[in-house]
Each structure stands twice: as C-alpha cells, then as structure tokens.
Motif scaffolding. Structure first.
Motif, PDB file in Angstrom:
ATOM      1  N   GLY A   1      72.907  90.234 104.312  1.00 42.62           N
ATOM      2  CA  GLY A   1      72.659  91.034 105.517  1.00 42.62           C
ATOM      3  C   GLY A   1      72.382  90.163 106.730  1.00 42.62           C
ATOM      4  N   PRO A   2      72.027  90.814 107.828  1.00 42.68           N
ATOM      5  CA  PRO A   2      71.850  90.066 109.078  1.00 42.68           C
ATOM      6  C   PRO A   2      70.534  89.299 109.105  1.00 42.68           C
ATOM      7  CG  PRO A   2      71.155  92.319 109.382  1.00 42.68           C
ATOM      8  CD  PRO A   2      71.694  92.241 107.978  1.00 42.68           C
ATOM      9  N   THR A   3      70.546  88.218 109.852  1.00 44.26           N
ATOM     10  CA  THR A   3      69.304  87.550 110.203  1.00 44.26           C
ATOM     11  C   THR A   3      68.858  88.207 111.501  1.00 44.26           C
ATOM     12  OG1 THR A   3      70.224  85.566 109.226  1.00 44.26           O
ATOM     13  CG2 THR A   3      68.272  85.286 110.615  1.00 44.26           C
TER      14      THR A   3
ATOM     15  N   HIS B   1      76.433  90.272 116.485  1.00 48.53           N
ATOM     16  CA  HIS B   1      77.620  90.177 117.343  1.00 48.53           C
ATOM     17  C   HIS B   1      78.854  90.691 116.596  1.00 48.53           C
ATOM     18  CE1 HIS B   1      78.815  86.587 115.165  1.00 48.53           C
ATOM     19  NE2 HIS B   1      77.685  85.953 115.490  1.00 48.53           N
TER      20      HIS B   1
ATOM     21  N   GLY C   1      81.409  89.263 115.559  1.00 50.23           N
ATOM     22  CA  GLY C   1      81.811  88.422 114.427  1.00 50.23           C
ATOM     23  C   GLY C   1      81.073  88.878 113.179  1.00 50.23           C
ATOM     24  N   ASN C   2      79.770  89.044 113.298  1.00 52.71           N
ATOM     25  CA  ASN C   2      78.994  89.562 112.173  1.00 52.71           C
ATOM     26  C   ASN C   2      79.601  90.889 111.704  1.00 52.71           C
ATOM     27  OD1 ASN C   2      76.093  88.701 114.075  1.00 52.71           O
ATOM     28  ND2 ASN C   2      76.921  87.521 112.369  1.00 52.71           N
TER      29      ASN C   2
ATOM     30  N   THR D   1      82.602  90.920 109.418  1.00 56.55           N
ATOM     31  CA  THR D   1      82.257  90.774 108.003  1.00 56.55           C
ATOM     32  C   THR D   1      81.668  92.077 107.450  1.00 56.55           C
ATOM     33  OG1 THR D   1      82.012  88.393 108.170  1.00 56.55           O
ATOM     34  CG2 THR D   1      80.803  89.458 106.408  1.00 56.55           C
ATOM     35  N   PHE D   2      80.786  92.706 108.216  1.00 57.63           N
ATOM     36  CA  PHE D   2      80.175  93.939 107.699  1.00 57.63           C
ATOM     37  C   PHE D   2      81.203  95.073 107.556  1.00 57.63           C
ATOM     38  CE2 PHE D   2      76.221  92.046 109.789  1.00 57.63           C
ATOM     39  CZ  PHE D   2      75.760  91.535 108.585  1.00 57.63           C
TER      40      PHE D   2
ATOM     41  N   GLY E   1      80.251  87.823 101.915  1.00 61.90           N
ATOM     42  CA  GLY E   1      79.694  87.372 103.193  1.00 61.90           C
ATOM     43  C   GLY E   1      80.799  86.739 104.025  1.00 61.90           C
ATOM     44  N   GLY E   2      80.428  86.170 105.153  1.00 64.90           N
ATOM     45  CA  GLY E   2      81.395  85.466 105.987  1.00 64.90           C
ATOM     46  C   GLY E   2      81.613  84.058 105.446  1.00 64.90           C
TER      47      GLY E   2
ATOM     48  N   ASP F   1      81.254  81.185 106.627  1.00 70.81           N
ATOM     49  CA  ASP F   1      80.234  80.170 106.919  1.00 70.81           C
ATOM     50  C   ASP F   1      79.146  80.134 105.841  1.00 70.81           C
ATOM     51  OD1 ASP F   1      79.595  82.776 107.881  1.00 70.81           O
ATOM     52  OD2 ASP F   1      77.841  81.954 108.892  1.00 70.81           O
ATOM     53  N   LEU F   2      79.080  81.185 105.028  1.00 66.65           N
ATOM     54  CA  LEU F   2      78.010  81.232 104.030  1.00 66.65           C
ATOM     55  C   LEU F   2      78.355  80.487 102.733  1.00 66.65           C
ATOM     56  CD1 LEU F   2      76.559  84.845 104.333  1.00 66.65           C
ATOM     57  CD2 LEU F   2      75.982  82.790 105.607  1.00 66.65           C
TER      58      LEU F   2
ATOM     59  N   LYS G   1      87.057  85.572 106.750  1.00 65.28           N
ATOM     60  CA  LYS G   1      87.290  84.503 107.732  1.00 65.28           C
ATOM     61  C   LYS G   1      86.617  84.860 109.043  1.00 65.28           C
ATOM     62  CE  LYS G   1      90.878  81.235 108.145  1.00 65.28           C
ATOM     63  NZ  LYS G   1      91.649  80.820 106.981  1.00 65.28           N
ATOM     64  N   HIS G   2      86.255  83.838 109.767  1.00 69.25           N
ATOM     65  CA  HIS G   2      85.553  84.087 111.026  1.00 69.25           C
ATOM     66  C   HIS G   2      86.417  84.758 112.078  1.00 69.25           C
ATOM     67  CE1 HIS G   2      81.671  81.557 111.035  1.00 69.25           C
ATOM     68  NE2 HIS G   2      81.623  82.613 110.278  1.00 69.25           N
ATOM     69  N   LEU G   3      85.740  85.486 112.930  1.00 68.65           N
ATOM     70  CA  LEU G   3      86.417  86.109 114.059  1.00 68.65           C
ATOM     71  C   LEU G   3      86.444  85.126 115.228  1.00 68.65           C
ATOM     72  CD1 LEU G   3      85.970  89.579 115.480  1.00 68.65           C
ATOM     73  CD2 LEU G   3      84.979  87.770 116.818  1.00 68.65           C
TER      74      LEU G   3
HETATM   75  P1  AMP Z   1      73.826  86.124 109.984  1.00 70.26           P
HETATM   76  O1  AMP Z   1      73.144  87.237 110.713  1.00 70.26           O
HETATM   77  O2  AMP Z   1      74.082  84.918 110.843  1.00 70.26           O
HETATM   78  O3  AMP Z   1      73.113  85.766 108.700  1.00 70.26           O
HETATM   79  O4  AMP Z   1      75.284  86.636 109.590  1.00 70.26           O
HETATM   80  C1  AMP Z   1      75.551  87.890 109.044  1.00 70.26           C
HETATM   81  C2  AMP Z   1      76.969  87.909 108.493  1.00 70.26           C
HETATM   82  O5  AMP Z   1      77.939  87.684 109.540  1.00 70.26           O
HETATM   83  C3  AMP Z   1      77.230  86.810 107.463  1.00 70.26           C
HETATM   84  O6  AMP Z   1      78.001  87.343 106.397  1.00 70.26           O
HETATM   85  C4  AMP Z   1      78.022  85.779 108.241  1.00 70.26           C
HETATM   86  O7  AMP Z   1      78.836  85.003 107.409  1.00 70.26           O
HETATM   87  C5  AMP Z   1      78.852  86.662 109.149  1.00 70.26           C
HETATM   88  N1  AMP Z   1      79.370  85.984 110.362  1.00 70.26           N
HETATM   89  C6  AMP Z   1      78.718  85.192 111.239  1.00 70.26           C
HETATM   90  N2  AMP Z   1      79.535  84.792 112.262  1.00 70.26           N
HETATM   91  C7  AMP Z   1      80.757  85.365 112.025  1.00 70.26           C
HETATM   92  C8  AMP Z   1      82.030  85.358 112.701  1.00 70.26           C
HETATM   93  N3  AMP Z   1      82.225  84.719 113.860  1.00 70.26           N
HETATM   94  N4  AMP Z   1      83.051  86.061 112.148  1.00 70.26           N
HETATM   95  C9  AMP Z   1      82.880  86.749 110.986  1.00 70.26           C
HETATM   96  N5  AMP Z   1      81.705  86.797 110.314  1.00 70.26           N
HETATM   97  C10 AMP Z   1      80.651  86.125 110.809  1.00 70.26           C
END
Ligand code: AMP
Ligand code: ZN
Length: 473
Positions: free
Chosen positions: A29-31, A37, A39-40, A43-44, A226-227, A229-230, A258-260
C-alpha cells in the motif's frame, strides 16, 4: 488457463491458487507521507484490475493492502510539519482512502496499518535472531544477508560484492549488492518509538510488509504485487525475512507494474511533471477518464502519461456512457423495436473474449478492444433491438463494469419525473409545439439529466449529467 508473468522466474506461468477457489493477494500500500501521485495509481489500478479479473473468474479473493504509516519518509514529514506521526499520517491515509473511492478502486478486505502491527514485527525479528539470521548492534537489529543463500533470487542481484558486515540503515537504497539491512532501528530523539526486547525503537520498512502479509494471509501467499521499484530492496528483503523465519516459500507469484512516465520523462517534482490525482481533478479531468488512461496500457509496458492520452480516454468514456444511456432509456421508456435484432449482437461471446484476453497475463489492450467492439455492435444495432436484447446490452455493460470499474452503470434507473417529462417532450415535438418541448427539456435538465434528440425515426433519450463534459454541451 490463466497465465501471469512471475518476476521470480521471469516467465509466464500458469496460475492456480494454493487453495482451490480462493486467492490470497497482498499489494503493497501507500506510504502516507503525501497525496498519492498518478504513478502510484497506475500500480493500484493494475492491482484493482487483477483482483476484479480474479473475482470475475469466480475466485474468492482475500485482498490485503497495508498502509505504511511509519518509515523514514513519514517521520521526516511529521517532523517537518511539527505534527505527531499519527496526526500527520492519518491525514494522508484519509486522503488516500478518498482517492481510492474516486478512482473506483475496490476496498481491500483488510487494510492494516503498520503501527497497529508492531508486535507482529517484533515477534518476527525475535524469531530471526533466534535462528541466527538477525543480530543486534548498537540497539538496532540487522538482517544478516550472507545467512540467506537465496538472497537476490527475485531481483537477480549477485551477492559477491557484498562487504562483510556492511550495514544499511535507511529504508530505501539502490545498492548494487545487498548489505545487511535494518529490521529494527534504535530510537532517535526526534522520532516516535516503541518498546522492544532491544530497547526503544521502530521497525524498518521491509519487515512491516512481511509481518502484515503473514499475519493476515498466512505463511505462503498466492500473489504479491507492487510497482517495479519495489523489486529491490523491498520485496527481495521481504522474501529473505519471511522465508528465513518460516522455512516456507513466501510468495508464489510476484507481479510488478512498470513505472509511469509523464511525456516520456520520469515523474519528478523538480521537473514540474509530478501530478497527484487531486491535481488532475482540479484541472477538471474526469476520474473515470483518468482511470481509463491508467488502465488501458498493459501493466508490464511503459505507460507514458500525456494530456492527449487523457483526452482520448475521455472520448472512450463518453462513447460508453452514450451507448449505455441509449440502452437504458430505450429499455425504461419501452421504445424498443419488436423485431429480432439484426446482428444478434453476440454479446455473450464478446464478454467471454473480454475475459479470455485477461487470462493471458492481463492483456488489457485486447480485452478493451473486444469490449469496445461490442459497444460499437450495440450502437449499430440499437434500432433493431427488442426488449430482451436491450436488457442483455445493459447486463453486458454491468459485467464490463465489474471487470474494468469504469462506473458506467451506477445509475440504472430513470427517475419518474424525468421519464414523464421526456414523454411530454416527445409528444410536444411530434405536435411541433417547440416552446413546450423546450420547457420540458429545461425541466429535465433541472433534474440533472440531458435530452438527446434522436435522428429522424429514432426516439429521444436521456442521459444523466455526471461528468465534467456533460454540462458543457
Ligand atoms: P509508495 O507510496 O511510494 O510506497 O508506492 C506505492 C506504490 O506505487 C508502490 O507499489 C510503488 O511501486 C508504486 N509506484 C511508485 N512510483 C510509481 C510510478 N512512477 N509508476 C508506477 N508505480 C509507481
Ligand atoms: Zn510492501
């Protein structure tokens, strides 16, 4: 057969849950240190599609998504704003829950907060120390990476360059090689802390997800997502912690989005291309157009977010809305043709194909194109559709909504006042009494609906005003 790409094997694998008919799904989940944003949300939204698809295929999905409400970033944010950690994170937690609703993301079955699960984390760390996998140093506890030979199996990183005894205290790092990472951090003066066998401190980020995942879903879960980056270090460390503690496989399928990118570039505050969902809503963009734009690109393909893309997404939503309200109006007003439908729209087969494409590692592009093709078929056949076929078309939209969550069908009735005024509107037009028909049109508008005049020979229908663009016409 359902196939997903498993990051662990880097291959497409047939998916079957451990327990027949039930899927355990953990999504990071989110931090909650900021508004999430887009991007998050990419993934969600992907994870939401995954869940909806599995439910459509008849699985009961036990979905857990945590809230990271204690880590380096949340603590730094709370200190910056001179708030307590819980005041600070509660605000962004609520904002996130609202955003989830706005984007029509299904609420997880359980949404544990890290700060409510500290005892589970302590217990797990204790286990790791007892097994000789973790060790205490200066009031903190570290994971001894060298004690877990499988370390690196998810991210494919090699351990050779790891410096014996090198430690990393921060939650996020990009070291090419692993280092002993922190499980429990000794309390600092300006940080919140909890009692533990190692003195006051707080958990590291990675142990949080291991503990919450196992507490709610058991020692081996079907899917963890997850995204991208994880993958490293977060998920690599989750595997190391969990598997060392239980001796069992932690996760069967790892799925990563994949990242946005924004206009082809990495989203960042300094470039000014950093958008929260709220930023886009403020600019007047529609939540379902945003959802569509995030949904429509395969989760393992790069999604390049552009305003042009949002405009196209809006056109799709408008097309879906228009067709849906045509069907609803004709069905409710009883203006269906009695003839058999010319095309025999074959919506059942279309729906089957829509779902089938998703079985192939969530092939969303093919699935959506099938769905939209079905809508085009309905549009061409509308005038020949009988009552049953209109009803079939409505349930076609309903099913698609369950799958894609685009909120097309949430209004499934026409209020009596609107219906009555529309009848009078049609009569007045027939009698060429345009001043009365204008009055009826206005009356309908005041009730929140808009009249759509049919072409000659077609009935006039109504559409609910509910999206930003509906009022602009
Ligand atoms: P966080 O709140 O940073 O822990 O991230 C929440 C989720 O968003 C995690 O699954 C991350 O991998 C994903 N995430 C963060 N940045 C991006 C991005 N630019 N594109 C897609 N997913 C992302
Ligand atoms: Zn996590």
């Amino acid at each position: 057969m359902i196939r997903f790409h498993n990051t662990l094997s880097n291959q497409l694998e047939e998916f079957k849950p451990l327990k027949s008919g039930e899927v355990t799904l953990y999504t990071c989940g989110p931090t909650v240190y900021h508004y999430a944003h887009i991007g998050n949300f990419r993934t969600f939204v992907f994870e939401d599609l995954l869940r909806r698809f599995l439910e459509c295929r008849g699985f009961k999905v036990k979905h857990v998504m945590n809230i990271t409400d204690v880590d380096d970033k949340t603590i730094a944010g709370a200190n910056r704003e001179k708030k307590t950690l819980s005041q600070y994170t509660e605000f962004y937690t609520q904002a996130f829950l609202e955003d989830m609703k706005t984007l029509n993301l299904l609420p997880p079955k359980i949404q544990p907060r890290a700060t409510d699960s500290i005892l589970d984390m302590i217990e797990m760390i204790r286990k790791l120390i007892a097994k000789g996998i973790a060790y205490e140093a200066d009031g903190s506890v570290y994971y001894r990476v060298a004690a877990f030979p499988a370390y690196g199996k998810l991210s494919k990183k090699k351990l050779e360059g790891n410096i014996e005894g090198a430690r990393v205290d921060v939650d996020e790092y990009e070291k090419e090689t692993g280092a002993d990472f922190v499980l429990w951090k000794k309390a600092k003066e300006d940080e919140p802390s909890w009692d533990s066998p190692w003195g006051k401190g707080r958990p590291g980020w990675h142990i949080e997800c291991s503990a919450m995942c196992m507490r709610h879903l058991g020692e081996t879960v079907d899917i963890h997502a997850g995204g991208e980056d994880l993958v490293f270090p977060h998920h690599e460390n989750e595997i190391a912690q969990s598997e060392a503690a239980t001796g069992k496989p932690f996760v069967r399928f790892w799925l990563h989005a994949k990242h946005l990118l924004v206009n082809g570039e990495k989203m960042s505050k300094s470039k000014g291309n950093f958008f929260t969902l709220r930023d886009l809503l403020e600019k007047g963009y529609d939540p379902m157009a945003i959802r569509y734009a995030l949904l429509a690109v395969h989760y393992r393909h790069q999604l390049n977010f552009t305003f042009e893309g949002l405009k196209e997404a809006r056109e799709v939503i408008e097309k879906l809305d228009n067709c849906y309200f045509q069907c609803l109006s004709r069905s409710v007003l009883g203006v269906s043709a009695s003839k058999k439908m010319a095309h025999g729209a074959g919506l059942k087969a279309v729906l089957e194909a829509v779902v089938k494409h998703l079985e192939d590692d969530l092939n969303i592009a093919a699935s959506l194109s099938e769905f939209i093709g079905g809508v085009t078929k309905i549009n061409t056949a509308l005038d020949q559709m009988n009552e049953k076929e209109l009803k079939d078309a409505l349930s076609f939209f309903k099913k698609a909504d369950e799958l894609f969550g685009l909120d097309i069908t949430s209004i499934d009735a026409i209020p009596p006042g609107v219906k009555e005024s529309l009848g009078q509107y049609a009569e007045a037009r027939k009698a060429r009494d345009f001043s009365f028909s204008d009055k009826m049109r206005q009356q309908i508008k005041e009730l929140g609906w808009v009249v759509k005049d049919g072409r000659p020979g077609e009935p006039s229908t109504v559409k609910k005003i509910r999206r930003a663009w509906d009022t602009k016409k």
